[in-house]
Design a protein around this motif. Structure first.
Motif, mmCIF file in Angstrom:
data_model
loop_
_atom_site.group_PDB
_atom_site.id
_atom_site.type_symbol
_atom_site.label_atom_id
_atom_site.label_comp_id
_atom_site.label_asym_id
_atom_site.label_seq_id
_atom_site.Cartn_x
_atom_site.Cartn_y
_atom_site.Cartn_z
ATOM 1 N N GLU A 267 -2.803 -2.342 -3.821
ATOM 2 C CA GLU A 267 -4.344 -1.316 -4.609
ATOM 3 C C GLU A 267 -4.059 -0.095 -4.460
ATOM 4 O OE1 GLU A 267 -5.290 -3.505 -0.650
ATOM 5 O OE2 GLU A 267 -7.003 -3.609 -1.137
ATOM 6 N N ASN B 123 -11.274 -1.155 0.443
ATOM 7 C CA ASN B 123 -9.684 -0.337 -0.025
ATOM 8 C C ASN B 123 -9.232 0.093 -1.089
ATOM 9 O OD1 ASN B 123 -9.189 -1.799 2.289
ATOM 10 N ND2 ASN B 123 -9.408 -3.680 1.473
ATOM 11 N N SER C 33 -10.666 -8.357 -1.277
ATOM 12 C CA SER C 33 -11.649 -8.354 0.091
ATOM 13 C C SER C 33 -11.302 -9.805 -0.046
ATOM 14 C CB SER C 33 -12.135 -7.835 0.558
ATOM 15 O OG SER C 33 -12.468 -7.966 1.989
ATOM 16 N N GLU D 139 -15.867 -4.313 1.247
ATOM 17 C CA GLU D 139 -14.946 -3.578 1.604
ATOM 18 C C GLU D 139 -13.392 -3.841 0.337
ATOM 19 O OE1 GLU D 139 -11.010 -5.532 4.883
ATOM 20 O OE2 GLU D 139 -13.209 -6.010 5.260
ATOM 21 N N THR E 213 -6.512 3.297 0.047
ATOM 22 C CA THR E 213 -5.445 2.643 -0.320
ATOM 23 C C THR E 213 -4.480 4.312 -2.074
ATOM 24 O OG1 THR E 213 -6.215 1.311 -2.587
ATOM 25 C CG2 THR E 213 -5.502 0.848 -0.202
ATOM 26 N N THR F 30 1.049 -1.172 -0.090
ATOM 27 C CA THR F 30 0.187 -0.408 -0.131
ATOM 28 C C THR F 30 0.759 0.983 -0.043
ATOM 29 O OG1 THR F 30 -2.009 -0.776 1.090
ATOM 30 C CG2 THR F 30 -1.878 1.486 1.235
ATOM 31 N N GLY G 52 -8.612 -2.138 -5.481
ATOM 32 C CA GLY G 52 -10.001 -2.865 -4.475
ATOM 33 C C GLY G 52 -9.832 -4.313 -4.037
ATOM 34 N N ARG H 127 -5.709 0.572 4.425
ATOM 35 C CA ARG H 127 -6.425 -0.002 4.034
ATOM 36 C C ARG H 127 -7.818 -0.379 5.171
ATOM 37 N NH1 ARG H 127 -5.731 -6.169 2.329
ATOM 38 N NH2 ARG H 127 -6.861 -5.713 0.846
ATOM 39 N N ALA H 128 -8.662 -0.570 4.369
ATOM 40 C CA ALA H 128 -9.860 0.179 5.175
ATOM 41 C C ALA H 128 -9.751 -0.786 6.825
ATOM 42 C CB ALA H 128 -11.518 -0.453 5.044
#
Length: 349
Positions: A168, A316, A189, A312, A320, A8, A187, A14-15
């Motif tokens: 991401e 993200n 997840s 998510e 990011t 990242t 992104g 990230r979340a």
């Protein structure tokens, strides 16, 4: 050109690192689509610091290069204002025969030809191939009419695809995208579930480039409130591409039901589903072909896993991403963490 996976971007998170947890289901070890065994991701990024902010992202099921000719799959078009090469054959046969390549709108057809080269190199027989290439329009930040994507960019993403946590944000096909008024990008997840006593994994990867008002944990967060003085300018040609992979034994019809839930999840983050937004989801399974599909009445846990992982992944893709100034001096701003509502960090019960 940069085709390596990377961490990242410095200063971005990230979340979950921000305390924003989507749902209650556990994630895979990487919280990424690559938690599904055999799924690889590669990027090629084109960023000249001025007018070009674009690239290629490839989702490569290793199973297609180690003996299997196809994987059960489905496509769902939430709004068909876009280009998704190869989608009609997936609809007809319920089979994915190639990696999924994502890029910019006007580069789709060059990318499809490059993917055909890749497929022919990996299969010396055959007179017909179905390359699958999707897109979003990054023309707000990148000089899209230059069509800078070439065969070498696509092959670099495909051949450089690997496991591990994919990069991401402003990378690959997400280099020049925007969503919900902010800079966005790629992104990913994942979620893990136990269904009828068997562990299953669902992973999602998104190329986010759509309109609406950013909504985090049910709380609207307009650009004008998070960044005072900045007006929400919604680019034309907004779209979203979603790739869902799972190792659950499902048939094409059931995968279509998962793909629909992936599009539904866009609403959780505030998508406007506008007239010009090409919103597509591709879902496929890597489960061994000899396993029978699970009964429909066991699918609810997978529906939850898809909804949560896509939500998510979309967050993200925004969190990011970094502020980017592109063609014609246009700027897309990163989400400012310090102004996110504290109540947005609570879990959905």
């Amino acid at each position: 050109m940069n085709n390596r996976l990377s961490a990242t971007p410095r200063g971005r998170a990230r979340a979950r690192a921000l305390g924003i947890v989507v749902g209650t289901l556990p994630t895979g070890p990487l919280n990424a689509i690559t938690d599904v065994e055999g799924i690889l991701v590669g990027h090629t990024t084109i960023d000249d610091g001025a007018d070009l902010h674009t690239g290629v992202t490839a989702v490569v099921p290793r199973h297609l290069t180690t003996g299997r000719r196809g994987l059960p799959a489905a496509v769902y078009a939430g709004n068909g204002y876009g280009k998704l090469v190869g989608s009609t054959q997936i609809d007809e046969l319920g089979v994915l025969e190639s990696p999924v390549v994502l890029t910019a709108t006007l580069s789709v057809f060059r990318a499809a030809d490059a993917l055909l080269t890749y497929l022919m190199d990996h299969r010396q027989d055959g007179l017909s191939f179905n390359p699958v290439v999707g897109e979003t329009n990054d023309g707000f930040l990148s000089d899209i009419r230059r069509r800078p994507i070439t065969e070498r960019h696509v092959l670099a993403a495909l051949e450089g695809a690997s496991g591990g946590l994919p990069a991401e944000g402003c990378v690959g096909a997400g280099t020049g995208t925007t969503a919900l008024g902010f800079k966005a990008g790629i992104g990913t997840s994942s979620r893990r579930q136990v269904v009828d006593g068997a562990p299953v994994t669902v992973g999602a990867l998104v190329q986010a480039n759509f309109g609406g008002v950013l909504t985090v944990r049910g709380i609207p967060m307009p650009v004008e409130e998070l960044i005072p003085g900045v007006r929400h300018e919604e680019p034309a040609g907004n779209s979203c591409m979603i790739v869902v992979a799972t190792d659950a034994p499902l048939d094409a019809r059931q995968l279509g039901r998962l793909a629909r839930r992936a599009i539904f999840a866009m609403g959780r983050v505030g998508a406007s589903y506008s007239n010009g937004s090409g919103d597509y989801a591709i879902a496929f399974t890597t489960a061994p072909p000899q396993l029978p599909p699970m009964p429909d009445d066991l699918l609810n846990p997978l529906f939850a896993a898809v909804m949560d992982s896509v939500e998510e992944a979309l967050l993200n893709s925004l969190f990011t991403a970094t502020t980017t100034t592109g063609v014609h001096g246009r700027t897309s701003h990163a989400v400012p963490y310090g102004r996110l509502s504290g109540s947005s960090t609570s879990s959905r019960q």
